[in-house]
Write a protein that holds these residues in place. Structure first.
Motif, PDB file in Angstrom:
ATOM      1  N   TYR A  44      10.937  -3.642   5.549  1.00  8.97           N
ATOM      2  CA  TYR A  44       9.763  -2.836   5.195  1.00  8.97           C
ATOM      3  C   TYR A  44       8.652  -3.711   4.631  1.00  8.97           C
ATOM      4  O   TYR A  44       7.502  -3.652   5.088  1.00  8.97           O
ATOM      5  CB  TYR A  44      10.144  -1.761   4.178  1.00  8.97           C
ATOM      6  CG  TYR A  44       8.995  -0.828   3.852  1.00  8.97           C
ATOM      7  CD1 TYR A  44       8.764   0.301   4.630  1.00  8.97           C
ATOM      8  CD2 TYR A  44       8.121  -1.097   2.794  1.00  8.97           C
ATOM      9  CE1 TYR A  44       7.697   1.153   4.359  1.00  8.97           C
ATOM     10  CE2 TYR A  44       7.057  -0.257   2.514  1.00  8.97           C
ATOM     11  CZ  TYR A  44       6.851   0.866   3.300  1.00  8.97           C
ATOM     12  OH  TYR A  44       5.785   1.694   3.038  1.00  8.97           O
ATOM     13  N   TRP A  45       8.986  -4.541   3.627  1.00  9.55           N
ATOM     14  CA  TRP A  45       7.935  -5.303   2.956  1.00  9.55           C
ATOM     15  C   TRP A  45       7.472  -6.514   3.750  1.00  9.55           C
ATOM     16  O   TRP A  45       6.443  -7.105   3.437  1.00  9.55           O
ATOM     17  CB  TRP A  45       8.386  -5.707   1.558  1.00  9.55           C
ATOM     18  CG  TRP A  45       8.394  -4.530   0.637  1.00  9.55           C
ATOM     19  CD1 TRP A  45       9.483  -3.923   0.092  1.00  9.55           C
ATOM     20  CD2 TRP A  45       7.255  -3.789   0.198  1.00  9.55           C
ATOM     21  NE1 TRP A  45       9.096  -2.848  -0.663  1.00  9.55           N
ATOM     22  CE2 TRP A  45       7.734  -2.740  -0.621  1.00  9.55           C
ATOM     23  CE3 TRP A  45       5.882  -3.902   0.415  1.00  9.55           C
ATOM     24  CZ2 TRP A  45       6.876  -1.821  -1.216  1.00  9.55           C
ATOM     25  CZ3 TRP A  45       5.026  -2.990  -0.177  1.00  9.55           C
ATOM     26  CH2 TRP A  45       5.528  -1.962  -0.981  1.00  9.55           C
TER      27      TRP A  45
ATOM     28  N   HIS B 105       6.438  -6.048   6.628  1.00  8.84           N
ATOM     29  CA  HIS B 105       5.422  -5.437   7.482  1.00  8.84           C
ATOM     30  C   HIS B 105       4.419  -4.578   6.710  1.00  8.84           C
ATOM     31  O   HIS B 105       3.559  -3.941   7.314  1.00  8.84           O
ATOM     32  CB  HIS B 105       6.086  -4.560   8.556  1.00  8.84           C
ATOM     33  CG  HIS B 105       6.917  -5.332   9.535  1.00  8.84           C
ATOM     34  ND1 HIS B 105       8.241  -5.648   9.310  1.00  8.84           N
ATOM     35  CD2 HIS B 105       6.597  -5.868  10.743  1.00  8.84           C
ATOM     36  CE1 HIS B 105       8.709  -6.327  10.341  1.00  8.84           C
ATOM     37  NE2 HIS B 105       7.745  -6.475  11.219  1.00  8.84           N
ATOM     38  N   HIS B 106       4.541  -4.515   5.381  1.00  8.13           N
ATOM     39  CA  HIS B 106       3.637  -3.674   4.587  1.00  8.13           C
ATOM     40  C   HIS B 106       3.111  -4.445   3.382  1.00  8.13           C
ATOM     41  O   HIS B 106       3.824  -5.266   2.808  1.00  8.13           O
ATOM     42  CB  HIS B 106       4.362  -2.416   4.090  1.00  8.13           C
ATOM     43  CG  HIS B 106       4.719  -1.457   5.180  1.00  8.13           C
ATOM     44  ND1 HIS B 106       5.807  -1.652   6.012  1.00  8.13           N
ATOM     45  CD2 HIS B 106       4.124  -0.298   5.583  1.00  8.13           C
ATOM     46  CE1 HIS B 106       5.880  -0.646   6.882  1.00  8.13           C
ATOM     47  NE2 HIS B 106       4.874   0.185   6.643  1.00  8.13           N
TER      48      HIS B 106
ATOM     49  N   ARG C  75       1.143   1.217   4.064  1.00 10.82           N
ATOM     50  CA  ARG C  75       0.036   0.436   4.620  1.00 10.82           C
ATOM     51  C   ARG C  75       0.580  -0.829   5.275  1.00 10.82           C
ATOM     52  O   ARG C  75       1.076  -1.723   4.598  1.00 10.82           O
ATOM     53  CB  ARG C  75      -0.971   0.084   3.526  1.00 10.82           C
ATOM     54  CG  ARG C  75      -1.594   1.324   2.901  1.00 10.82           C
ATOM     55  CD  ARG C  75      -2.656   0.988   1.901  1.00 10.82           C
ATOM     56  NE  ARG C  75      -3.273   2.192   1.369  1.00 10.82           N
ATOM     57  CZ  ARG C  75      -4.266   2.200   0.494  1.00 10.82           C
ATOM     58  NH1 ARG C  75      -4.766   1.051   0.052  1.00 10.82           N
ATOM     59  NH2 ARG C  75      -4.767   3.339   0.061  1.00 10.82           N
ATOM     60  N   ARG C  76       0.465  -0.866   6.580  1.00  9.80           N
ATOM     61  CA  ARG C  76       1.048  -1.954   7.350  1.00  9.80           C
ATOM     62  C   ARG C  76       0.157  -3.190   7.327  1.00  9.80           C
ATOM     63  O   ARG C  76      -1.053  -3.113   7.112  1.00  9.80           O
ATOM     64  CB  ARG C  76       1.286  -1.514   8.802  1.00  9.80           C
ATOM     65  CG  ARG C  76       2.334  -0.412   8.952  1.00  9.80           C
ATOM     66  CD  ARG C  76       2.608  -0.130  10.415  1.00  9.80           C
ATOM     67  NE  ARG C  76       3.192  -1.275  11.092  1.00  9.80           N
ATOM     68  CZ  ARG C  76       4.495  -1.543  11.117  1.00  9.80           C
ATOM     69  NH1 ARG C  76       5.355  -0.743  10.499  1.00  9.80           N
ATOM     70  NH2 ARG C  76       4.952  -2.595  11.770  1.00  9.80           N
TER      71      ARG C  76
END
Length: 213
Positions: free
Chosen positions: A84-85, A87-88, A93-94
């Motif tokens: 997840y992190w 890509h965000h 918010r990507r």
């Protein structure tokens, strides 16, 4: 988010959250966002004490191979991050995929936090050997990637591109922050004399009096 703000107020001592007006996010690279940095710190936190203790020993043992020691220290602080992190940069918010703590940021952590901590511990205990070992390491430590301030200072001081060590970079940042940025050229210790700068394998003298802030 409002729920988080209320939780923050319940911290011992009644900590106050910063006003949104104090946050300056314009021009900030998304992957350097405060949210992402806090996530990285949360991942590192459980092992920070162990990493600091091992660094004390490694700095002494690895002083004959400073480049290898630098790589080892930095590797301890690199974080790939969860899917997840990677890509965000904030919740929902990507951003472009990247490590939570990459190589250049790990180098900044080592130079700006870890080695000063090791030095402070050594000075507090009167351990001259550790203080000397850190000084030797910094004198040969590879520089962090150049940015606008370090490039500006290298031009001002007439230093060849790529010739500075991490220690020289730190000196340039200090001079810039304390004097150049504040327009205190007349008070700058480099403003009226030749200054000795130690570079890898040699030393040079710069005539900073010819520099223009």
């Amino acid at each position: 988010m409002p729920q988080w703000e209320s939780w923050w107020g319940e911290v011992d001592g009644g900590a106050q959250s910063l006003s949104p007006r104090l946050w300056k996010m314009s021009g900030l690279y998304p992957n350097n966002s405060p949210v992402r940095r806090v996530v990285a710190l949360a991942d590192l936190w459980p092992r920070l004490e162990r990493l600091a203790e091992s660094a004390l020993e490694q700095v002494l043992r690895g002083q004959e191979r400073p480049r290898g020691l630098a790589l080892w220290l930095e590797q301890q602080y690199r974080l790939v991050g969860t899917t997840y992190w990677r890509h965000h940069y904030d919740f929902g918010r990507r951003t472009r995929e990247s490590d939570l703590v990459g190589g250049s940021k790990a180098r900044e952590v080592v130079v700006n936090a870890l080695l000063p901590f090791v030095t402070a511990c050594a000075m507090a205990s009167g351990d001259v050997s550790h203080v000397a070992a850190v000084a030797r390491l910094l004198s040969a430590y590879p520089p962090a990637p150049a940015h606008a301030v370090t490039r500006h200072m290298q031009r001002q001081l007439g230093l060849a591109r790529g010739g500075a060590t991490a220690a020289v970079q730190q000196g340039m940042l200090h001079v810039y922050g304390e004097y150049c940025r504040r327009g205190l050229c007349a008070r700058c210790p480099l403003g009226s004399e030749q200054t000795r700068v130690v570079l890898p394998g040699r030393e040079t003298f710069i005539d900073a009096s010819a520099a223009i802030c």
